[in-house]
Enzyme design. Structure first.
Site, PDB file in Angstrom:
ATOM      1  CB  SER A 135      -0.952  -0.037   1.206  1.00 39.53           C
ATOM      2  OG  SER A 135      -1.931   0.975   1.122  1.00 39.53           O
ATOM      3  CG  MET A 136       1.859   5.458   2.458  1.00 37.16           C
ATOM      4  SD  MET A 136       1.254   6.390   3.880  1.00 37.16           S
ATOM      5  CE  MET A 136       2.662   7.449   4.192  1.00 37.16           C
ATOM      6  CG  ASP A 417      -6.823  -3.310  -3.656  1.00 36.03           C
ATOM      7  OD1 ASP A 417      -7.538  -2.300  -3.499  1.00 36.03           O
ATOM      8  OD2 ASP A 417      -5.601  -3.317  -3.406  1.00 36.03           O
ATOM      9  CG  HIS A 474      -5.513  -2.198  -0.018  1.00 38.21           C
ATOM     10  ND1 HIS A 474      -4.652  -2.089  -1.087  1.00 38.21           N
ATOM     11  CD2 HIS A 474      -5.038  -1.359   0.935  1.00 38.21           C
ATOM     12  CE1 HIS A 474      -3.701  -1.205  -0.801  1.00 38.21           C
ATOM     13  NE2 HIS A 474      -3.920  -0.753   0.414  1.00 38.21           N
TER      14      HIS A 474
END
Length: 519
Positions: A135-136, A417, A474
């Protein structure tokens, strides 16, 4: 996140978990203002406020779980341990996710420590590292790869990544950002919040209403690194978007990331001066400008000093960006390091409706009951077709539903997602995407690039399983059995068996993005 402050009225929270623990919930319930004071950064510097120190929990415990039993990296760590990895051969680079990326180094020497760990591990084992971001974290990792080589950063030189990194793995890596972040920073709302049950949402609003959430989101400069990158060229305009559903002729372009519903935004009892039918719709570019009109000067200063969201199509400009740190979060402005032997993976989920656009309204039928309007409203300077601008509150219009256009309760959905749309997860690794077709610009070392998709399959397992081992959501994809097996293969020198696997139309989408190379 732990509090390390030892002075003042907040000293009683020393070493208490302010985020991701039961301590956080207890503090939020008992003293909401103290929690807000602890969690926020200085609005001018973007660093610690005077007398307050929050730091990321160190080591594996900082990222295995958030709240007891809610696993994040725990299953990945356990599986890697099963093939011989341990605390001597793995390093969890936890970070303060509130800070602007550059501030991670300024305050915590985060990237310097990460560089040292990778170097010492290579010295001890004789092998290069496999680096994984989720992710980030993928954006943080991308920034690091630029920082570590640059004279403006780690001064490792052009060979550092080639010499020290075997594989770069992005899991659900929102490399091109997400419209969700833009909507959240505009309104304080997103699908996760508004899809709560009525009782849960009412309780949530009692403790942190929209305006208070917005105040916090805009205080954490980190959130901005996930704003959409590439502008209208990537995300589309009023006439069309690369990821439009071409088989559905009645569907409006996804390029209209924000539109106003004439059926549900015309309640003149609340807004006598607003004519919703004449309000302009917004693309990503114009929505970013709208966001800037409602943000504080302090926040915009931090934003502009730390991030860039455009696209560079000339080698000369991309080369110059090697010395401009604010571009290092954006793979469309800052290229991969020249590391021809490094493999780059994009591993991500598909098949789940994911927010991509929004139907806004200038009034809310629910009308906030728990805080005054000045505290809880989010406002923006909205233009109409006559060129006039009106300051008005902004809400996602939860009454707007058009199943034929994938609109449900004010949200327009696309493939993804659940959190990150396909465009952001998949474009850079698509055969016709940034790092392959346009390698001369964005992948000058021509590193091998592998995109691998995981289809979401509903599970009937127990609730504690959160959909694993077949989910592609996710966060929960970190427990997906197929993905875990792929990670084990990559981490055990069998990466040649983890090959490209594309189920979606991401390559067709990539082919519709007209990037022209310039000298």
């Amino acid at each position: 996140m732990e509090s390390w402050g030892t002075h003042g009225t907040l000293a009683k929270h020393y070493r208490k978990g302010v985020w991701g623990t039961w301590d956080m919930l207890r503090l939020l319930l008992s003293d909401r203002n103290a929690w807000k004071q602890l969690i926020k950064l200085d609005p001018v510097t973007g660093l610690d406020p005077e007398g307050i120190k929050l730091r990321a929990s160190e080591g594996f415990t900082g990222a295995e779980y958030i709240l007891p039993g809610y696993w994040i990296w725990a299953k990945v760590i356990e599986n890697l341990s099963a093939i011989g990895y341990d605390s001597n051969t793995m390093y969890m680079a936890s970070y303060d996710w509130r800070l602007a990326l550059g501030h991670l180094e300024v305050r915590d020497q985060y990237f310097s420590r990460l560089k040292t760990h990778i170097e010492s591990m290579k010295q001890a084992s004789g092998q290069k590292a496999v680096v994984i971001g989720h992710s980030m974290g993928s954006t943080v990792l991308y920034y690091f790869l630029k920082w570590v080589e640059s004279d403006e950063g780690g001064k490792g030189g052009d060979q550092w990544v080639e010499d020290h990194v075997e594989h770069l793995i992005n899991i659900g890596g929102a490399l091109l950002g997400a419209p969700k972040v833009l909507a959240t920073l505009l309104t304080g709302e997103n699908h996760d919040i508004l899809s709560m049950g009525k009782i849960a949402l009412n309780l949530f609003e009692r403790f942190l209403c929209r305006g208070e959430r917005l105040e916090i989101f805009r205080n954490w400069a980190s959130a901005a690194c996930m704003l959409p990158k590439g502008g209208n060229l990537i995300w589309g305009d009023m006439n069309g978007a690369p990821d439009d559903d071409l088989e559905n002729p009645i569907s409006k372009s996804l390029g209209q990331v924000i539109s106003f519903s004439p059926d549900h935004s015309s309640n003149k009892k609340h807004n006598d001066d607003i004519q919703p039918n004449t309000l302009l719709n917004y693309t990503v570019d114009s929505a970013m400008r709208l966001f800037e009109t409602s943000a504080s000067p302090e926040y915009l200063n931090v934003l502009h000093n730390n991030y860039s969201f455009g696209i560079s199509t000339s080698k000369k400009e991309i080369k110059a960006n090697d010395n401009i740190p604010r571009t290092w979060n954006n793979p469309l402005e800052a290229s991969l390091p020249k590391a021809p032997s490094m493999k780059v993976y994009c591993l991500y989920g598909i098949g789940i409706p994911t927010e991509r656009g929004y139907i806004f309204a200038p009034n809310d039928p629910k009308k906030d009951k728990y805080r005054n309007e000045e505290t809880c409203n989010a406002r923006g300077d909205i233009q109409n077709t006559a060129g006039e601008t009106t300051d008005m509150p902004l809400f996602v219009d939860t009454a707007a539903t058009e199943s034929d256009m994938d609109i449900k309760k004010g949200f327009r959905f696309t493939n993804g997602d659940r959190t990150i749309p396909l465009m952001s997860n998949g474009y850079m690794c698509a055969p016709s995407g940034g790092w392959m077709k346009h390698a001369d610009l964005y992948n000058p070392g021509h590193s091998q690039v592998i995109g691998r998709e995981y289809q979401d399959v509903e599970s009937k397992g127990p609730a504690k399983n959160r959909g694993a081992p077949t989910t592609a959501k996710h966060v929960e994809i970190l427990g997906n059995a197929d993905l875990l097996l792929d990670l084990l293969k990559i981490a055990s020198n069998r990466s040649e068996t983890v090959t490209q696997r594309i189920y979606s139309n991401i390559d067709a989408i990539a082919q519709r993005i007209p990037i022209e190379h310039h000298d």
